[in-house]
Design an enzyme around this catalytic site. Structure first.
Site, PDB file in Angstrom:
ATOM      1  CE  LYS A 117      -4.168   1.951   1.996  1.00  0.00           C
ATOM      2  NZ  LYS A 117      -3.784   3.353   2.017  1.00  0.00           N
ATOM      3  CG  ASP A 119       1.941   7.111   2.917  1.00  0.00           C
ATOM      4  OD1 ASP A 119       0.826   7.553   2.582  1.00  0.00           O
ATOM      5  OD2 ASP A 119       2.489   7.374   3.993  1.00  0.00           O
ATOM      6  CE  LYS A 316      -3.131   2.667   6.874  1.00  0.00           C
ATOM      7  NZ  LYS A 316      -4.244   3.608   6.850  1.00  0.00           N
ATOM      8  CB  CYS A 410      25.072  31.255  15.587  1.00  0.00           C
ATOM      9  SG  CYS A 410      25.695  29.613  15.253  1.00  0.00           S
ATOM     10  CB  CYS A 413      29.977  30.708  15.843  1.00  0.00           C
ATOM     11  SG  CYS A 413      28.934  31.693  14.760  1.00  0.00           S
TER      12      CYS A 413
END
Ligand code: IVH
Length: 673
Positions: A117, A119, A316, A410, A413
């Protein structure tokens, strides 16, 4: 009129190319060398250019994607597109088989066709006399959307059926999907372009086929597997579903090779286990398997309940979702400087594996999913894709939650983080200095189009960084023969050559150097424009956004990225160190000081201009070398005052700046002063 021979020749070329395409994409067994394919393809393109009437929809040249459209037409399905009933365990599966056998007058065993099946998303392809004339989405099952142009671009979709006894009408149903690896690569590309990422391959496939511009779909790595029929005219359908699928293959339609016939429901159980075991290594995502009664007479006899056939069921795989608590969000810095939010979760088992981290993609996703720290969230694991947070459970939101904020600096840094509006990805601006971006920054710096350091390839960069010899690009110029020769797999001769190449690279040009710095949005041509405009790096470093916007092809996002880069002390230190190490370039006379007639002049436009828009006036003035500013100061050369000019005019008069009217401006622009 087209000579019959051209038209015959075109048909033959189309047939050959489509045949090759079939062997390559459908059978996965190429028989024609690529060069031969390219030669025939070019021949067909030329022929079609010379005789546009030969350019038919089934021509392989049409896979590149035609014109963009405004909306997708509604397509009513001649035979509705149904869905499947689901089952989740053996008990439900056995109940299905029992129902089937009872309705078939208690037969003891039923042969089933077992299929993965897929997806992706369901699609209906309509062939008339063997030519693909229409492709439509499922929609609500009755009416879908016509996405024919987009579907034509998918290499595994046959544009014309091959072989004999082609039905007058053949509607084929199948699933369009994006292979997992291709999905990852697509997202990497989107990431590096600062664009929005797709959440999973299914969304990527759905988003790609619903592009109004087929040229975009053409660049998306989509594929199809066919698994059923819609309307059919002029064909005696074989006795079994499996035989039908075999015939589809003969006609050149792609059918999943994992499809199998089993003798009874126990065979289905075995298939479920086998496919489940293969699932993590399959190149595409599946969310279960489908069993279909093989005998078509039996299918007819069983018929339908509401919107699903009684002769088929989807088995499923267990739901790979679980609920947990979002405890924190960290930001990871990618190798190109993008910041990705990562959810830290209270550990939870999802589909048998413990999950404590999940990707949140970007800030837009966080907003869209309405997530706060402290929320209860649903986590999903799809195949071996990184787990993701699906949504928060608002009903259960605790009183005290905390908003998720993009950090200003950041986390690696400390440089400023920039996040232009309309761009999904937030980025670290410390490109030359940030350890997370180190390797990529050095590879880019050394590249042929940048500093052109021969012999400094990707592998060596990795080695230099990993051994700690090089932290920033400036360190490259302090490497010694001894350090290099001591590296693994490095002969003394190569070390000497590299030092020589480094020495040579010092003699460069300003555009190359600017490009080498790896400033986001500054590609080769922007680097050239910046170099020509500013003439030297000192002027560029101090440039304001307003000044940068005067440079050809520099827009607000690039301008912001350039100023952010030069605002980081770390980046400037690396540049200074590079110059100190001896990198130099011939000086350029900046465009702003060259002989353009209005060079050095600052002009302010105010009031309403009658003859031309302010944008156009600005562009024309800039093209003549003037700077167009929004505010009047003592440095302003001229104020052009249109109708109803107000405060800027008074300011100019106050400061004694020359004031002219629009007629003067027009004469200036036509150089008639
Ligand atoms: S048969 C009447 N076969 O699953 C038969 N569907 O839940 C209807 N799907 O909309 C579909 N793989 O998008 C069938 N091998 C397969 C399938 C498949 C995926 C999808 C399809 C359909 C949905 C139904």
């Amino acid at each position: 009129m087209t000579k019959p021979s051209s038209s015959q020749h075109a048909s033959e070329l189309k047939r050959l190319l489509n045949e090759y395409n079939y062997q390559y994409y459908v059978l996965d067994q190429p028989t024609m060398p690529d060069a031969e394919y390219d030669r025939l393809f070019r021949e067909l393109v030329e022929l079609e250019n010379a005789h546009p009437e030969l350019q038919t929809p089934d021509s392989p040249t049409q896979r590149v994607g035609g014109h963009a459209i405004k909306e997708f037409p509604a397509i009513k399905h001649q035979v509705p597109m149904l869905s499947l009933e689901n089952c989740f365990n053996d008990e439900e599966l056995m109940a299905f088989d029992k129902r089937v056998r009872e309705r078939l007058s208690n037969v003891s065993q039923v042969e089933y066709v077992c299929e993965p099946k897929l997806d992706g998303l369901a699609l209906s392809l309509r062939y008339e006399n063997g030519i693909l004339v229409q492709a439509a989405t499922r929609g609500d099952g009755e009416t879908g959307e016509g996405i024919t142009e987009n579907i034509r671009t998918i290499p595994t979709v046959a544009l014309q059926l091959r072989g004999d006894n082609i039905p007058r009408v053949l509607e084929v149903r199948g699933e369009v999907y994006m292979p997992r690896e291709k999905f990852t690569a697509l997202n990497e590309r989107l990431e590096s372009e600062g664009k929005k990422l797709f959440v999973n391959p299914r969304n990527a496939a759905a988003g790609s086929v619903r592009q109004l511009d087929p040229k975009i779909t053409a660049q998306r790595p989509l594929a199809i597997f066919c698994y059923g029929l819609g309307a059919v005219e002029g064909w005696e359908i074989p006795a079994t579903h499996y035989a039908m699928l075999q015939q589809l293959k003969v006609w050149g339609l792609r059918v999943c090779p994992l499809i199998k016939v089993v003798g009874n429901i126990q065979g289905c159980q075995q298939y479920y286990a086998d496919i489940g075991a293969q699932r993590p290594t399959l190149p595409y995502e599946i969310d279960g398997v489908v069993y279909k009664v093989n005998q078509l007479t039996w299918q007819k006899q069983l018929g339908f309940v509401s919107r699903a056939p009684r002769w088929a069921i989807a088995h499923k795989f267990p739901a790979q979702e679980a609920m947990t608590i979002l405890e924190a969000v960290d930001f990871q810095v990618g190798r190109t400087g993008s910041l990705t939010p990562v959810a830290r979760l209270k550990p939870v088992f999802v589909g048998g594996a413990k999950v404590s981290n999940a990707t949140l993609h970007n800030m837009d996703e966080i907003k869209r999913k309405d997530l706060c720290i402290g929320d209860f969230v649903i986590v999903r694991r799809a195949g071996d894709v990184i787990p993701e947070v699906v949504n928060s459970i608002l009903d259960k939101r605790p009183v005290q939650t905390q908003e998720i904020m993009l950090p200003a600096h950041c986390p690696v840094c400390g440089s400023d983080v920039i996040h232009p509006e309309d761009v999904a990805a937030a980025r670290c601006s410390g490109g030359l200095f940030c350890p997370a971006q180190r390797k990529e920054a050095i590879k880019h710096f050394a590249a042929r189009k940048a500093m052109d350091i021969e012999g400094l390839g990707d592998k060596l960069v990795e080695q230099l960084v990993d051994t700690g010899l090089v932290r920033t690009v400036a360190d490259l110029y302090h490497l010694t023969l001894e350090q290099l020769a001591n590296l693994e797999r490095m002969a003394e001769k190569s070390a000497e050559n590299l030092l020589h190449a480094l020495e040579q690279s010092k003699n460069t040009t300003l555009p190359r150097f600017l490009f080498a710095l790896g400033i986001r949005e500054v590609g080769q041509s922007t680097a050239l424009n910046l170099a020509n405009y500013f003439g030297d790096i000192a002027a560029l470093r101090q440039a304001s956004i307003e000044q940068l916007l005067q440079v050809q092809d520099v827009g607000p996002i690039a301008a912001m990225s350039i100023t952010a880069f030069f605002q980081q002390a770390h980046n400037n230190e690396v540049i200074d160190a590079l110059v100190k190490a001896g990198i130099h370039w011939p000086t350029i006379t900046p465009l702003s000081e060259q002989t353009l007639p209005l060079a050095g002049q600052t002009i302010v436009l105010t009031g309403t201009l009658e003859q031309l828009s302010r944008e156009i006036a600005t562009e024309k003035l800039q093209a003549l070398g003037a700077r167009v500013s929004g505010s009047v100061s003592a440095k302003t050369s001229v104020v052009v005052a249109g109708r109803d000019a107000g405060s800027k005019l008074s300011k100019a008069q106050e400061l004694g700046v020359a004031v002219h009217d629009e007629a003067w401006l027009l004469r200036l622009l036509t150089r008639d002063l």
